[in-house]
Scaffold this active site. Structure first.
Site, PDB file in Angstrom:
ATOM      1  N   THR A  47      -0.414   2.408  -3.019  1.00  0.00           N
ATOM      2  CA  THR A  47      -0.157   1.953  -1.586  1.00  0.00           C
ATOM      3  C   THR A  47       0.190   0.472  -1.574  1.00  0.00           C
ATOM      4  OG1 THR A  47      -0.849   2.309   0.704  1.00  0.00           O
ATOM      5  CG2 THR A  47      -2.511   1.255  -0.808  1.00  0.00           C
ATOM      6  N   LYS A  48      -0.181  -0.329  -2.235  1.00  0.00           N
ATOM      7  CA  LYS A  48       0.233  -1.831  -1.940  1.00  0.00           C
ATOM      8  C   LYS A  48       1.664  -2.216  -2.254  1.00  0.00           C
ATOM      9  CE  LYS A  48      -3.876  -3.233  -1.189  1.00  0.00           C
ATOM     10  NZ  LYS A  48      -4.453  -3.689  -0.032  1.00  0.00           N
ATOM     11  N   ASP A  49       2.491  -1.296  -2.649  1.00  0.00           N
ATOM     12  CA  ASP A  49       3.894  -1.556  -2.744  1.00  0.00           C
ATOM     13  C   ASP A  49       4.495  -1.591  -1.514  1.00  0.00           C
ATOM     14  OD1 ASP A  49       3.848  -1.099  -5.730  1.00  0.00           O
ATOM     15  OD2 ASP A  49       5.186   0.605  -5.394  1.00  0.00           O
ATOM     16  N   ALA A  52       3.612  -5.253  -0.370  1.00  0.00           N
ATOM     17  CA  ALA A  52       4.463  -6.206  -1.066  1.00  0.00           C
ATOM     18  C   ALA A  52       5.879  -6.423  -0.560  1.00  0.00           C
ATOM     19  CB  ALA A  52       4.315  -5.963  -2.622  1.00  0.00           C
TER      20      ALA A  52
END
Length: 346
Positions: A47-49, A52
């Site tokens: 989910t951190k895409d 970022a």
């Protein structure tokens, strides 16, 4: 007329629009319908895409980031991987301060993506100069032309999920969602998603997942940070020993704490029952569902959406390692033999 090749210009176009997958076998006996938002379908497998890309593009839009600059961040692994991936495509250097609690798999992945990695001791106070928070700040001060993402205190962390994850879930459920279950670390995922969903229907229940050894649940209930709550735990990317401003406690209805051991076994259970090879925090999310169910949180009409943050490949040396599970005392003789299911032919 010549047909065009149908392809993405780069990986960044694949971020978001992850699928909902119905959970069938692992939810047997529980009231309600349960669906996983499988964030491992992002190109960076987490989910951190989302944050970022959003934070970096906002920095570019505001002129804060310029070609050749260096991006610095604190991470338990996933945010770092996503930042490293975006940095490669956009042409930035990437420097990451990582907690020693991060799996060896995650650290190796960061290095493989070209990031310079500083591994910092996990079990020190947030204001200790060796903590990954302080190390990242120091590196930012020492590095000319650098930008410090600072996801724990960056409102863009929340905004990324308000603009993407929340709308996706609302559309995918046709507005029929009754509960959202999400782990809380920085708080960006649960806060941004919840803010959007609550705007559509304030009756949606937002259920946060915290770890034993973390301060978030008690802070939500008392608005006081209790240092006595803090002690070492093994789950990565869940819970905190400080209060991130990226967490909007007002949109969260209730927290529950899960244990390292239960979450590890539930992650393995998801693989064996649903074929979903997901990370430690995904196990924590469904473990929380089991506990919420015991408290009568759901009924037959509940449509419960769980956010599964990342992929199981990042935990091969931890949750999916029988040796690691044994070292932690998570196996007794019976379930170790059941887990292994290996016969060596001589």
């Amino acid at each position: 007329m010549k047909e065009e090749i149908k392809a993405c210009d780069n990986l960044l176009e694949l971020i978001g629009n992850t699928p909902l997958v119905k959970l069938n076998r692992i939810s047997t006996g529980l009231k309600g319908n349960f669906y996983a938002k499988v964030e491992a379908f992002n190109p960076g497998h987490s989910t951190k895409d989302r944050i970022a890309l959003h934070i970096i593009e906002e920095a570019e839009r505001k002129g804060i980031l310029k070609p050749g600059d260096t991006i610095i961040e604190t991470t338990s692994g996933n945010t770092g991987f996503s930042i490293a991936m975006v940095s490669i495509i956009k042409g930035y250097e990437c420097v990451l301060a990582v907690t020693s609690k991060s799996s060896a798999d995650k650290i190796d992945m960061l290095r493989a993506m070209g990031a310079k990695v500083y591994v910092c001791p996990a079990h020190v106070a947030a204001d200790d100069p060796r903590s990954y928070y302080c190390v990242a700040k120091r590196l930012h001060e020492e590095t000319k032309g650098s930008v410090y993402i600072n996801q724990y205190f960056n409102d863009l962390n929340v905004e990324a999920h308000y603009k993407t994850t929340g709308p996706e879930i609302w559309e995918q459920t046709n507005g029929l969602i009754t509960h959202l279950v999400a782990c809380s670390g920085t708080g960006g995922t649960i806060s941004g998603t919840a803010k959007f969903l609550k705007e559509q229907n304030p009756n949606i229940r937002i259920l946060g997942v915290d770890a034993f050894g973390s301060v978030l649940k008690k802070y939500h209930e008392t608005k006081e940070l209790d240092p006595k709550e803090i002690y070492p735990y093994r789950i990565e990317g869940l819970g905190k020993n400080l209060i991130p401003t990226a967490t909007d406690f007002e949109v969260i209805d209730k927290f529950i704490k899960v244990s390292d051991e239960d979450s590890a076994h539930t992650a393995r259970e998801l693989a064996k029952t649903e074929g979903l090879f997901v990370g430690y925090t995904s196990g924590a999310a469904f473990q929380a569902v089991k506990q919420f169910a015991e408290e009568g949180e759901f009924d037959e009409n509940s449509n419960v959406i769980l956010i599964f943050p990342d992929h199981g490949s990042r935990y091969m040396s931890k949750v999916y390692s029988d040796e690691w599970m044994t070292e932690q005392g998570f196996f007794d003789n019976v379930n170790r033999e059941e887990a292994l299911k290996i016969e060596y032919i001589k």
